[in-house]
Design an enzyme around this catalytic site. Structure first.
Site, PDB file in Angstrom:
ATOM      1  N   PHE A   1       0.843  -1.193   0.000  1.00 18.94           N
ATOM      2  CA  PHE A   1       0.000   0.000   0.000  1.00 18.94           C
ATOM      3  C   PHE A   1       0.882   1.248   0.000  1.00 18.94           C
ATOM      4  O   PHE A   1       1.858   1.323   0.755  1.00 18.94           O
ATOM      5  CB  PHE A   1      -0.888   0.023   1.241  1.00 18.94           C
ATOM      6  CG  PHE A   1      -2.156  -0.785   1.118  1.00 18.94           C
ATOM      7  CD1 PHE A   1      -2.353  -1.665   0.063  1.00 18.94           C
ATOM      8  CD2 PHE A   1      -3.173  -0.658   2.061  1.00 18.94           C
ATOM      9  CE1 PHE A   1      -3.519  -2.414  -0.050  1.00 18.94           C
ATOM     10  CE2 PHE A   1      -4.348  -1.397   1.967  1.00 18.94           C
ATOM     11  CZ  PHE A   1      -4.519  -2.275   0.905  1.00 18.94           C
ATOM     12  N   LYS A   2       0.542   2.215  -0.834  1.00 20.08           N
ATOM     13  CA  LYS A   2       1.207   3.517  -0.802  1.00 20.08           C
ATOM     14  C   LYS A   2       0.291   4.452  -0.015  1.00 20.08           C
ATOM     15  O   LYS A   2      -0.663   4.995  -0.534  1.00 20.08           O
ATOM     16  CB  LYS A   2       1.453   4.070  -2.204  1.00 20.08           C
ATOM     17  CG  LYS A   2       2.326   5.318  -2.202  1.00 20.08           C
ATOM     18  CD  LYS A   2       2.579   5.827  -3.602  1.00 20.08           C
ATOM     19  CE  LYS A   2       3.619   6.941  -3.578  1.00 20.08           C
ATOM     20  NZ  LYS A   2       3.326   8.016  -2.622  1.00 20.08           N
TER      21      LYS A   2
END
Length: 842
Positions: free
Chosen positions: A442-443
Site C-alpha cells: 500500500f502507498k
C-alpha cells in the site's frame, strides 16, 4: 596634516565642512565586535544527540540550533556598547538611485570624505577560475594570512553568475575549492556552506531569520540613502544584492575596514541565527551593518544575496559534491610537495600535436576514469551521512582514502531516502520486471518518516524522527517516541534505523485518514497530552539494526529482519500512544489478477496506490532508446538518494488514461481577465531540472482552482512581498513564456493533464525529444498542493519524456503532436502573451 591626525580635538563648529553639513542626517554609527559576557545566564535543560559508529553520544544544549552555535540572548546584553564613529558629516546632496546606477552621473552621487590620511586597502586581483583544472595553479592566487579572503569566494560567485555552462560551473567550483584546500584548509568547511547557501546540515534546525526589512534598514543606514531612493533602486534593479551594490558604490569611510574573510562571514551568519529575545532584530541589524560596511565591490552584492538566502548561481548539491571530489583529487590536502594526483601527471605533458577526434575523446575517457570513482564515492558517503561537519575534516585529514569507513552510516544522522520511479500501469510493471519476484505494498497517504533509535551508555533509549527532506520532526511526534522507547526494551534492540510512513488514523476503528488531517498537527514542540490526531507507524524497510548496516542486503532480507525483530502494537483507545504495524503487502507469486485486486483494495482504503519492490537482485531488460536492447542490473539493496526502477510506484491517478499526474512548481503568473481580473490566472508551472539546479517552465494552468484558492494565492503571491516580483529574481528557465509576475520557487502542486505535446514555447526537455522544441502539458488541471515535497522532488524533464514516449507508443492516431494551440511568443509582443494566449491552457 597635523590637523587631520588630531581630528578628535577639532571642534565641529570650527570646521567649515561641518557648517555646510548642518541639517544633514548622520551615517548610522556602526558597532564594534560584541564582547561575550561569561556571566550571562545559561540554559540548563539538555538532551543528547548521538552519532552511532565510532563516535559516542554528545551532549548538547536543548535548543533549536546546534551546540557549536553561540546563542545571543539580546535581553541579557549589557547596556554599554562599543561604538566606532565612522564620520561626523556627510555631503548636503542626497543620493539618488539613478546617480548610483549610471556611471555617467557619478559626479552627482554622494562622496563620503575622509578626515584622516587616506589609507588604501590592498585589493586582491585573482586569476580566472573557469579554466581547465589541469591548467590551473592554485598556489599562484594572491592571498592574505591564514584565513581565506571573502573576496576569493566572491570572485568565484561572480564567475558562476555569468555562465550557464555546466562545464564552466564545475571548473569554477573545483578551482576555488582547490585554492582553499591548498592555501586555507581551515576555511574549507565554511566555504562549502556558503557556496551551498546553508549554515548547517538540513537536519539541524537553524535559520538566519532575517526579514527583508532588517536588510533594507541596514543598507539605508550604511549608505545614507532615503527610503524613496531605496524603493527606486529596487524598482530599477529588482535584486537586493544589486540594490546594496549600487547604494554603497560611492561610499567612502573614515577608516578602511579589515578585509572580510570566509570564516568571519560564516561565523557572523551563525551569530545572526543565534540572536534570541525581544531585541533580536536590532542585534541582527548591527551584525548585518558591520558586514556590509566591511564589504567592498562585488562582496556587497553577494553578501547581501547570501543574507537573503538567494545566491542566484547554479551551484546545487550534486555539483558542489562533484567539484569537492575533483578538488581533493587534483589538490590532495595532505601537504605533499606535488599537489597533483600521480595518475594525472601524464596529462600535464603537452603532446607533440593537439589531440583531435577519437584521440581527444579517449583522453576525456581516461581523465573521467580517474575522477569518476572519487565523485561517486563522495556522493555515496554524503547520501549515507549528509553532514559536511564530518565529511570535510575527514577529507582534509586523509583525502578520499578510506572515506566510506571513516564517515559511515550513523544513527542520529538521517540517510537520504531511496525513491521510487512512477509507472502508468500494471502492464508496464510486468513488462519491466517480467517473472522476477516482487512485492506490492500500500502507498499510504501520509508522511514519510525515518526513525532512528539508540541506547545511550546509561541504557536510556534516544529517538530521532526525520522527514524525507531530512528535517528533524522529533518534536512533532511525542506519541511515536512514547511508542518506540518501550519497544526497544521489549524486543531487546540496541539501535535501529527504520523507514516508515506516518499515517493519521481513527484511534477506535483504525481506519485511515487523509494527509490533510495529519497536516493539522502542530509542527514542533507538541505536548503528548495535546495530541488530538492519532497516528500509526507503517514500517516498510530497515536500514540499520543493532550496530550493523543493512544497506547492502537485499530487500527480502531487510524485510525479514524487520518483521522478525518488531511486532505490531495497537494501544487501543489511548490517543497518546502511536500505533505500530507493517505495510499491507501482496506477493507477485499470487498472480497478476491478485495484484490488480490488491490495487483496488488500496484505493478503497484511501491509499494513493501501490509500491512495487523487487525482492532480489536480478538483471532485467530495460526499454532502450534505440532498437538494440540491453540488460541492466536492478539492485534490491537500499540505495540512498537514488530513484531506482527496483522500486516502482503506481498511483491511482496514473491509471486513468492520459490524465497522468505531475508534480510541478509555480514560478509565475499573468493577470486574470473578466471575473478573474483581481487574481492570478493562468499560473506558469515548471519542472525541476536536476542538471541546472533550477525550474524550467513547462505549461500554464488555469483549471481546478476554487475562488478561495485564487484569493489565498493572490495574498501569498503579492508583488509587495518576498515571494512575488515583477522582475525575474529567481533563476528559472522560462523559454518563450513571459509572465506578468514571477514567483519564488518554493512549493509543489500536483497537476493532471490531457496529454503531452511538443511545444515551440516550452524548453522543458528540449534536446531530449527535439533540438528545437520542448514538451508541454495540454489542458492541465490543479489537483492539490504537495506539502510533503520540496521543489527538488518535483517532476523532472526525464520523467516527462518517459510519459511522452509511452503516450507516443500507445497512440495510433498521432496524439501528442502540436495541434496548433501553442503560439510562438517570440513573434508576439509582451501584451499579446498576457491576453491572446490566456485561454489556451498551455
Amino acid at each position: 596634516m597635523s590637523k587631520r591626525k588630531n581630528v578628535s580635538s577639532v571642534s565641529p563648529t570650527k570646521s567649515k565642512r561641518a557648517k555646510t553639513d548642518t541639517g544633514q542626517a548622520k551615517l548610522h554609527q556602526f558597532f564594534g565586535p560584541t564582547t561575550t559576557n561569561s556571566k550571562l545566564p545559561q540554559k540548563s535543560s539538555q538532551t543528547q544527540t548521538f552519532i552511532q559508529g565510532s563516535s559516542k553520544p554528545v551532549s548538547v544544549a536543548n535548543q533549536s540550533i546546534p551546540a557549536d552555535v553561540t546563542v545571543i540572548d539580546v535581553d541579557a546584553l549589557d547596556e554599554v556598547e562599543v561604538i566606532v564613529e565612522e564620520i561626523s558629516a556627510m555631503s548636503t546632496s542626497r543620493v539618488e538611485p539613478t546617480d548610483l546606477i549610471s556611471t555617467s552621473k557619478t559626479s552627482k552621487a554622494v562622496k563620503m570624505s575622509r578626515t584622516i590620511e587616506d589609507v588604501e586597502v590592498d585589493h586582491l586581483v585573482f586569476s580566472p577560475f573557469d579554466v581547465e583544472p589541469l591548467l590551473y595553479e592554485p598556489e599562484k592566487q594572491p592571498g592574505r594570512a591564514d584565513k581565506a579572503p571573502y573576496a576569493l569566494l566572491t570572485h568565484a560567485l561572480v564567475g558562476l553568475s555569468h555562465t550557464k555552462s555546466r562545464i564552466a560551473i564545475q571548473n569554477i567550483l573545483t578551482n576555488v575549492l582547490r585554492t582553499i584546500i591548498s592555501r586555507y584548509p581551515a576555511s574549507l568547511l565554511p566555504a562549502v556552506y556558503l557556496l551551498s547557501n546553508s549554515l548547517k546540515p538540513q537536519f539541524i534546525p537553524i535559520e538566519l531569520g532575517l526579514g527583508s526589512s532588517v536588510i533594507s534598514r541596514s543598507i539605508q543606514q550604511i549608505s545614507g540613502i532615503t527610503s524613496a531612493a531605496m524603493k527606486k533602486l529596487h524598482t530599477t534593479t529588482g535584486d537586493p544584492g544589486d540594490v546594496a551594490f549600487a547604494a554603497k558604490s560611492n561610499l567612502r569611510t573614515l577608516i578602511p575596514h579589515p578585509p572580510l574573510t570566509i570564516p568571519y562571514v560564516y561565523e557572523s551568519l551563525l551569530k545572526i541565527a543565534g540572536c534570541k529575545g525581544s531585541g533580536a532584530a536590532k542585534e541582527k541589524q548591527k551584525i548585518v551593518e558591520k558586514l556590509l560596511l566591511a564589504a567592498s565591490g562585488e562582496e556587497v552584492r553577494y553578501l547581501t544575496r547570501t543574507l537573503c538566502q538567494n545566491l542566484r548561481v547554479g551551484a546545487v548539491r550534486t555539483t558542489i559534491l562533484t567539484a569537492l571530489a575533483r578538488a581533493v583529487i587534483f589538490t590532495p590536502p595532505l601537504g605533499k610537495p606535488s599537489p597533483i594526483h600521480p595518475s594525472l601527471l601524464d596529462f600535464l605533458t603537452p603532446p607533440a600535436s593537439p589531440s583531435k577526434g577519437k584521440a581527444k575523446d579517449m583522453e576525456k575517457e581516461r581523465l573521467s576514469a580517474i575522477l569518476q570513482p572519487a565523485e561517486s564515492l563522495l556522493k555515496q558517503v554524503y547520501a549515507k551521512h549528509p553532514n559536511f561537519d564530518q565529511i570535510i575534516p575527514a577529507l582534509l585529514e586523509n583525502g578520499m582514502e578510506g572515506l566510506a569507513e571513516r564517515v559511515p552510516l550513523a544513527v542520529g544522522i538521517p540517510v537520504l531516502p531511496m525513491l521510487g520511479s512512477p509507472t502508468r500501469s500494471l502492464e508496464e510493471i510486468y513488462r519491466r520486471l517480467g517473472d522476477l519476484p516482487f512485492t506490492a505494498e500500500f502507498k499510504y497517504d501520509g508522511q514519510r518518516a525515518q526513525i532512528h533509535a539508540y541506547k545511550s551508555e546509561n541504557k536510556e533509549p534516544l529517538v530521532k524522527i526525520f522527514s524525507r527532506h531530512l528535517e528533524d520532526m522529533t518534536g512533532k511526534y511525542p506519541d511515536v517516541i512514547a511508542l518506540v522507547k518501550p519497544m526497544m526494551e521489549e524486543f531487546n534492540i540496541s539501535s535501529f534505523i527504520m523507514d516508515a510512513e506516518v499515517v493519521a488514523i481513527d484511534s477506535v476503528t483504525g481506519a485511515l485518514k487523509s494527509f490533510q488531517e495529519l497536516s493539522n498537527r502542530a509542527r514542533k514542540d507538541v505536548n503528548i497530552h495535546d495530541v488530538k490526531i492519532s497516528v500509526c507507524i507503517f514500517a516498510f524497510d530497515l536500514m540499520y539494526l543493532n550496530d550493523q548496516s543493512l544497506l547492502g542486503r537485499t530487500f527480502r532480507d531487510r524485510r525479514e529482519l524487520l518483521r522478525s525483530t518488531f511486532k505490531s502494537k495497537h494501544p487501543g483507545n489511548d490517543s497518546f500512544m502511536a500505533h505500530f504495524d507493517f505495510v499491507n503487502s501482496c506477493e507477485s507469486e499470487e498472480g497478476q489478477s491478485r495484484i490488480e485486486e490488491f490495487m483496488n483494495e488500496a484505493v478503497e482504503s484511501k491509499c494513493e496506490g501501490l509500491m512495487l519492490k523487487l525482492l532480489d537482485k536480478a538483471p532485467v531488460e530495460e526499454e532502450p532508446a534505440t532498437k538494440k536492447s540491453k540488460l541492466k542490473s536492478l539492485p534490491s539493496t537500499y540505495e540512498p538518494d537514488i530513484r531506482t526502477s527496483a522500486w516502482l510506484k503506481l498511483k491511482k491517478d496514473y491509471m486513468e488514461g492520459l490524465g497522468d499526474s505531475l508534480d510541478l512548481i509555480p514560478i509565475g503568473a499573468w493577470h486574470g481577465n473578466g471575473r478573474k481580473a483581481q487574481w492570478w490566472s493562468p499560473v506558469l508551472l515548471g519542472l525541476w531540472n536536476h542538471d541546472t539546479g533550477r525550474p524550467v517552465a513547462v505549461c500554464k494552468c488555469m483549471s481546478g482552482f476554487t475562488d478561495v484558492f485564487y484569493k489565498s494565492m493572490r495574498e501569498k503571491y503579492d508583488p509587495g512581498n518576498e515571494d512575488c516580483s515583477q522582475k525575474p529574481l529567481w533563476q528559472c528557465d522560462f523559454g518563450g513564456f513571459k509572465p506578468n509576475v514571477y514567483f519564488r520557487p518554493h512549493e509543489v502542486w500536483e497537476i493532471r493533464g490531457a496529454d503531452i505535446t511538443e511545444s515551440p514555447v516550452s524548453v522543458a526537455a528540449q534536446g531530449l525529444v527535439s533540438s528545437t522544441r520542448g514538451l508541454s502539458l495540454r489542458f492541465p488541471r490543479f489537483i492539490k498542493k504537495r506539502e510533503d515535497k520540496g521543489i527538488e522532488n518535483a517532476s523532472n524533464p526525464a520523467f516527462l519524456v518517459g510519459m511522452w514516449r509511452n503516450q507516443q507508443r500507445e497512440a495510433k492516431d498521432g496524439l501528442g503532436e502540436d495541434d496548433g494551440e501553442l503560439v510562438d511568443v517570440d513573434v508576439l509582443s509582451d501584451s499579446n502573451v498576457g491576453s491572446e494566449e490566456e485561454d489556451s491552457d498551455i
